[in-house]
Motif scaffolding. Structure first.
Motif, PDB file in Angstrom:
ATOM      1  N   VAL A 295      14.318  26.054  72.893  1.00 45.21           N
ATOM      2  CA  VAL A 295      13.378  26.542  72.026  1.00 45.21           C
ATOM      3  C   VAL A 295      12.562  27.415  73.171  1.00 45.21           C
ATOM      4  CG1 VAL A 295      13.778  25.015  70.060  1.00 45.21           C
ATOM      5  CG2 VAL A 295      11.875  24.662  71.640  1.00 45.21           C
ATOM      6  N   TYR A 296      11.434  28.202  72.590  1.00 40.37           N
ATOM      7  CA  TYR A 296      10.620  28.667  73.370  1.00 40.37           C
ATOM      8  C   TYR A 296       9.418  29.323  72.468  1.00 40.37           C
ATOM      9  CZ  TYR A 296      12.562  33.301  71.501  1.00 40.37           C
ATOM     10  OH  TYR A 296      13.030  34.240  70.771  1.00 40.37           O
ATOM     11  N   PRO A 297       8.156  29.315  72.856  1.00 38.68           N
ATOM     12  CA  PRO A 297       7.055  29.776  71.966  1.00 38.68           C
ATOM     13  C   PRO A 297       6.963  31.094  71.832  1.00 38.68           C
ATOM     14  CG  PRO A 297       6.232  29.223  74.523  1.00 38.68           C
ATOM     15  CD  PRO A 297       7.709  28.685  74.234  1.00 38.68           C
ATOM     16  N   CYS A 298       6.609  31.550  70.679  1.00 29.37           N
ATOM     17  CA  CYS A 298       6.554  33.196  70.397  1.00 29.37           C
ATOM     18  C   CYS A 298       5.304  33.272  69.917  1.00 29.37           C
ATOM     19  CB  CYS A 298       7.563  33.287  69.493  1.00 29.37           C
ATOM     20  SG  CYS A 298       7.382  35.220  68.709  1.00 29.37           S
ATOM     21  N   TYR A 299       4.496  34.347  70.480  1.00 29.67           N
ATOM     22  CA  TYR A 299       3.149  34.720  69.925  1.00 29.67           C
ATOM     23  C   TYR A 299       3.059  35.820  69.173  1.00 29.67           C
ATOM     24  CZ  TYR A 299       1.852  31.101  73.640  1.00 29.67           C
ATOM     25  OH  TYR A 299       1.711  29.906  74.152  1.00 29.67           O
ATOM     26  N   MET A 300       4.145  36.274  68.813  1.00 26.66           N
ATOM     27  CA  MET A 300       4.127  37.402  67.805  1.00 26.66           C
ATOM     28  C   MET A 300       3.393  37.369  66.587  1.00 26.66           C
ATOM     29  SD  MET A 300       7.353  39.954  66.813  1.00 26.66           S
ATOM     30  CE  MET A 300       7.470  40.924  68.170  1.00 26.66           C
ATOM     31  N   SER A 301       2.694  38.207  66.219  1.00 26.02           N
ATOM     32  CA  SER A 301       1.514  37.797  64.897  1.00 26.02           C
ATOM     33  C   SER A 301       2.415  38.351  63.859  1.00 26.02           C
ATOM     34  CB  SER A 301       0.221  38.572  65.292  1.00 26.02           C
ATOM     35  OG  SER A 301       0.572  39.872  65.154  1.00 26.02           O
ATOM     36  N   VAL A 302       1.792  37.716  62.526  1.00 25.26           N
ATOM     37  CA  VAL A 302       2.546  38.260  61.521  1.00 25.26           C
ATOM     38  C   VAL A 302       2.354  39.839  61.201  1.00 25.26           C
ATOM     39  CG1 VAL A 302       2.467  38.418  58.854  1.00 25.26           C
ATOM     40  CG2 VAL A 302       2.135  36.202  60.151  1.00 25.26           C
ATOM     41  N   GLU A 303       1.557  40.359  61.640  1.00 30.17           N
ATOM     42  CA  GLU A 303       1.392  41.945  61.545  1.00 30.17           C
ATOM     43  C   GLU A 303       1.974  42.480  62.446  1.00 30.17           C
ATOM     44  OE1 GLU A 303      -2.226  39.807  60.048  1.00 30.17           O
ATOM     45  OE2 GLU A 303      -1.225  39.722  62.175  1.00 30.17           O
TER      46      GLU A 303
ATOM     47  N   PRO B 277      16.286  44.279  59.390  1.00 28.46           N
ATOM     48  CA  PRO B 277      15.081  43.744  60.260  1.00 28.46           C
ATOM     49  C   PRO B 277      15.175  42.655  60.687  1.00 28.46           C
ATOM     50  CG  PRO B 277      15.163  43.797  57.561  1.00 28.46           C
ATOM     51  CD  PRO B 277      16.348  44.550  58.213  1.00 28.46           C
ATOM     52  N   ARG B 278      14.885  42.128  61.752  1.00 30.62           N
ATOM     53  CA  ARG B 278      15.013  41.139  62.727  1.00 30.62           C
ATOM     54  C   ARG B 278      14.195  40.943  63.641  1.00 30.62           C
ATOM     55  NH1 ARG B 278      18.820  41.326  66.659  1.00 30.62           N
ATOM     56  NH2 ARG B 278      20.070  39.454  65.897  1.00 30.62           N
ATOM     57  N   TYR B 279      13.973  39.675  64.320  1.00 29.60           N
ATOM     58  CA  TYR B 279      13.111  39.605  65.480  1.00 29.60           C
ATOM     59  C   TYR B 279      13.582  40.043  66.574  1.00 29.60           C
ATOM     60  CZ  TYR B 279      10.735  37.163  68.977  1.00 29.60           C
ATOM     61  OH  TYR B 279       9.840  36.826  70.165  1.00 29.60           O
ATOM     62  N   ASP B 280      13.110  40.710  67.325  1.00 35.40           N
ATOM     63  CA  ASP B 280      13.724  41.525  68.449  1.00 35.40           C
ATOM     64  C   ASP B 280      13.611  40.635  69.932  1.00 35.40           C
ATOM     65  OD1 ASP B 280      11.108  41.565  69.117  1.00 35.40           O
ATOM     66  OD2 ASP B 280      10.899  43.840  69.352  1.00 35.40           O
ATOM     67  N   GLY B 281      13.328  39.283  69.749  1.00 34.61           N
ATOM     68  CA  GLY B 281      13.230  38.523  71.040  1.00 34.61           C
ATOM     69  C   GLY B 281      12.104  38.873  72.188  1.00 34.61           C
ATOM     70  N   THR B 282      11.011  39.518  71.675  1.00 39.09           N
ATOM     71  CA  THR B 282      10.117  40.018  72.687  1.00 39.09           C
ATOM     72  C   THR B 282       9.592  38.777  73.535  1.00 39.09           C
ATOM     73  OG1 THR B 282       8.932  41.478  71.196  1.00 39.09           O
ATOM     74  CG2 THR B 282       7.569  40.480  72.599  1.00 39.09           C
ATOM     75  N   TRP B 283       9.463  37.608  73.160  1.00 33.86           N
ATOM     76  CA  TRP B 283       9.079  36.508  73.588  1.00 33.86           C
ATOM     77  C   TRP B 283      10.267  35.435  74.188  1.00 33.86           C
ATOM     78  CZ3 TRP B 283       4.037  35.536  75.461  1.00 33.86           C
ATOM     79  CH2 TRP B 283       3.195  36.487  74.762  1.00 33.86           C
ATOM     80  N   ARG B 284      11.430  35.937  74.264  1.00 28.30           N
ATOM     81  CA  ARG B 284      12.655  35.016  74.707  1.00 28.30           C
ATOM     82  C   ARG B 284      12.502  35.165  76.086  1.00 28.30           C
ATOM     83  NH1 ARG B 284      18.356  33.842  71.991  1.00 28.30           N
ATOM     84  NH2 ARG B 284      19.676  33.464  73.958  1.00 28.30           N
ATOM     85  N   PRO B 285      12.509  34.028  76.721  1.00 29.17           N
ATOM     86  CA  PRO B 285      12.352  34.141  78.172  1.00 29.17           C
ATOM     87  C   PRO B 285      14.073  34.402  78.632  1.00 29.17           C
ATOM     88  CG  PRO B 285      11.633  31.910  77.418  1.00 29.17           C
ATOM     89  CD  PRO B 285      12.448  32.662  76.065  1.00 29.17           C
TER      90      PRO B 285
ATOM     91  N   PRO C 155       1.662  39.148  78.114  1.00 26.85           N
ATOM     92  CA  PRO C 155       0.350  38.196  78.492  1.00 26.85           C
ATOM     93  C   PRO C 155       0.312  37.260  77.175  1.00 26.85           C
ATOM     94  CG  PRO C 155      -0.442  40.238  78.261  1.00 26.85           C
ATOM     95  CD  PRO C 155       0.883  40.431  78.099  1.00 26.85           C
ATOM     96  N   VAL C 156      -0.136  35.959  77.364  1.00 24.45           N
ATOM     97  CA  VAL C 156      -0.361  35.187  76.197  1.00 24.45           C
ATOM     98  C   VAL C 156      -1.566  35.349  75.696  1.00 24.45           C
ATOM     99  CG1 VAL C 156      -0.631  32.788  75.612  1.00 24.45           C
ATOM    100  CG2 VAL C 156       1.252  33.298  76.979  1.00 24.45           C
ATOM    101  N   PRO C 157      -1.628  35.779  74.254  1.00 23.89           N
ATOM    102  CA  PRO C 157      -2.972  36.233  73.685  1.00 23.89           C
ATOM    103  C   PRO C 157      -3.943  34.866  73.665  1.00 23.89           C
ATOM    104  CG  PRO C 157      -1.318  36.092  72.080  1.00 23.89           C
ATOM    105  CD  PRO C 157      -0.886  35.917  73.458  1.00 23.89           C
ATOM    106  N   GLU C 158      -5.199  35.258  73.644  1.00 24.39           N
ATOM    107  CA  GLU C 158      -6.140  34.039  73.543  1.00 24.39           C
ATOM    108  C   GLU C 158      -6.222  33.433  72.376  1.00 24.39           C
ATOM    109  OE1 GLU C 158      -9.875  34.237  75.507  1.00 24.39           O
ATOM    110  OE2 GLU C 158      -9.040  35.450  77.122  1.00 24.39           O
ATOM    111  N   GLY C 159      -6.458  32.113  72.058  1.00 26.52           N
ATOM    112  CA  GLY C 159      -6.681  31.417  70.921  1.00 26.52           C
ATOM    113  C   GLY C 159      -5.563  31.745  69.674  1.00 26.52           C
ATOM    114  N   VAL C 160      -4.340  31.799  70.192  1.00 31.39           N
ATOM    115  CA  VAL C 160      -3.179  32.062  69.118  1.00 31.39           C
ATOM    116  C   VAL C 160      -2.280  31.027  69.435  1.00 31.39           C
ATOM    117  CG1 VAL C 160      -1.338  33.416  68.472  1.00 31.39           C
ATOM    118  CG2 VAL C 160      -3.348  34.606  69.140  1.00 31.39           C
ATOM    119  N   LYS C 161      -1.826  30.285  68.264  1.00 31.30           N
ATOM    120  CA  LYS C 161      -0.989  28.926  68.416  1.00 31.30           C
ATOM    121  C   LYS C 161       0.363  29.907  67.900  1.00 31.30           C
ATOM    122  CE  LYS C 161      -3.907  25.264  67.043  1.00 31.30           C
ATOM    123  NZ  LYS C 161      -4.150  24.001  66.118  1.00 31.30           N
TER     124      LYS C 161
END
Length: 465
Positions: free
Chosen positions: A100-108, A124-132, A140-146
């Motif tokens: 598994v991996y962390p994904c920081y893509m916001s709902v917007e 419509p599907r997630y495009d793997g932006t945060w997939r290592p 870059p990891v956005p600040e304050g986003v879980k």
């Protein structure tokens, strides 16, 4: 709990987000029957992670409905909310293994991505932006986003299984994006919890509604990522209501417990529900024991079954007729007690007399009530059946009945004497007597009806002519 077994282990895993209806309970009946027919175990699991919509009242209806239908579970009920530590333990293992991996893509951002894909006529599907990936630079990891945690779905190839209802099903992994398996607050999501539960509970066969088919390839990939083979799947066609719509509360479905209150027999309900998607030749009426003996996954139907209350009532009537009078009496006594009527030792005989005319224990209680409470014939029935011409015969019958032995043969003999003395045929006397005694002109044999009353009650009612 164990993770290896040769024994059949099935489960029913409802969500307590609304009352359980007949369409839902059929998804409990088949795994229960399969476990019983193979000497296996049936596990009850309550999937209560939807905290906003899950209610204790809905849990109670599930437990009550299953208990009433005799769908006994060998283990459970297990509640997913009580297993959160276990899910988080497995999530931590998967993170360590890079599954598994962390994904920081916001709902917007997700919404914007979907709109763009739909405009380009893409799924419509997630495009793997945060997939290592090797050599890939992540944003870059956005600040304050879980972040959410996403499962690294296999890329390329297909997910396939041999469904016991649908046959061979194959889904390309290209159709599946990387599933969110933990929310920003760390709580795991449905598809992940299901897999962990099925592994921990050593489930061998998953028999569930075909609204879960789309979840199955995702769950199979998680099973295999965790080094486990998935169970055998059987996806049951939908149960439709009488209007041909999917059975649901919104479309008028009743809670299972309503059928109990309405006087249906649990064995009749099991019989009827069994035939909503499974068959054993042309057999329509069968016992619970026969159902368990005959049940297998090879005769599950592939097309949607339609609920038919008229057919249900017919099935219930057949079971009612076949049931022993002394077994029926407590059920009818329960219906009578709801009306404030206390039954007595006569009730079994009364049930035996009227059960062939009834399709529920409520209908049977309607007949039995005449023996315990006063009756008021309709003006229409009185006018039609109680005439000046027949009143002397009714009075004569009251006199004779006051002196005979109080049993069916003696009562029958008294009736015959009155018919002979007054030159009447049986219906001319029997129908007015029935109206006075039972409040209706149609009943079983008159001597049998009268014999279950006290002598005093009969004479009192006859004098009302």
């Amino acid at each position: 709990m164990t993770t290896t077994t040769t024994k059949t282990r099935t489960r029913f895993a409802p969500s307590p987000t609304g009352f359980i209806h007949l369409g839902n309970i059929r998804s409990a009946l088949y795994p229960w029957a399969f476990a019983r027919s193979t000497g296996g175990d049936f596990i009850l699991r309550i999937e209560d992670t939807d905290l906003e919509r899950s209610t204790q009242a809905a849990v109670d209806v599930i437990l009550e409905g299953m208990a009433w239908l005799g769908l006994d579970h060998d283990e459970g009920p297990f509640y997913q909310m009580q297993r959160m530590d276990r899910y988080k333990e497995v999530l931590a293992q998967m993170q360590q293994q890079g599954l598994v991996y962390p994904c920081y893509m916001s709902v917007e951002e997700l919404d914007a991505l979907r709109e763009k894909q739909m405009a380009a006529k893409q799924k419509p599907r997630y495009d793997g932006t945060w997939r290592p990936e090797p050599g890939k630079t992540l944003p870059p990891v956005p600040e304050g986003v879980k972040p959410v945690l996403r499962f690294r779905n296999p890329q390329g190839g297909v997910v396939a299984w041999d469904d016991k209802v649908k046959g061979r099903v194959e889904v390309s992994n290209e159709e599946l994006d990387d599933l969110v398996i933990a929310r920003p607050d760390g709580t795991p999501t449905y598809n992940f919890c299901v897999v962990v539960d099925d592994i921990d509970m050593a489930i061998t066969h998953v028999i569930r509604g075909d609204d879960h088919v789309n979840n199955t390839p995702r769950q199979i990939n998680i099973f295999r990522a965790l080094g486990k083979e998935p169970p055998v799947y059987a996806h049951l066609p939908t149960v439709l209501n009488e209007q041909g719509e999917k059975m649901s509360k919104r479309h008028g479905a009743k809670p299972v417990t309503q059928y109990r209150d309405d006087g249906f027999l649990p064995d009749a309900m099991v019989n009827y529900l069994a035939r909503l998607g499974w068959s054993h030749g042309d057999d329509e009426i069968f016992s619970r024991a026969q159902f368990i003996e005959w049940f297998n996954l090879d005769h599950l139907g592939r097309s949607a079954a339609q609920f038919d209350e008229t057919k249900l009532r017919w099935v219930n009537a057949q079971h009612l007729k076949a049931m022993a009078d002394d077994a029926l009496a407590p059920l009818v006594a329960e219906q009578l007690s709801k009306r404030g009527i206390v039954a007595d030792e006569r009730l079994a005989a009364i049930c035996g007399l009227f059960k062939d005319r009834c399709d529920t224990t409520v209908a049977l209680a309607n007949w039995a009530a005449a023996y315990y409470t006063d009756v008021t014939p309709s003006e229409e029935d009185r006018a039609q059946h109680i005439s000046d011409a027949v009143r002397p015969a009714i009075a004569s019958l009251a006199v004779k009945l006051s002196a005979v032995a109080w049993d069916k043969p003696a009562i029958a003999s008294a009736i015959k004497e009155v018919l002979s003395e007054h030159g009447l045929k049986m219906p001319a006397l029997a129908m007015p007597v029935r109206v006075l005694v039972m409040g209706t002109p149609q009943t079983p044999s008159l001597d049998a009806v009268l014999a279950n009353f006290s002598r005093e009650k009969i004479i009192e009612r006859l004098k009302r002519a």
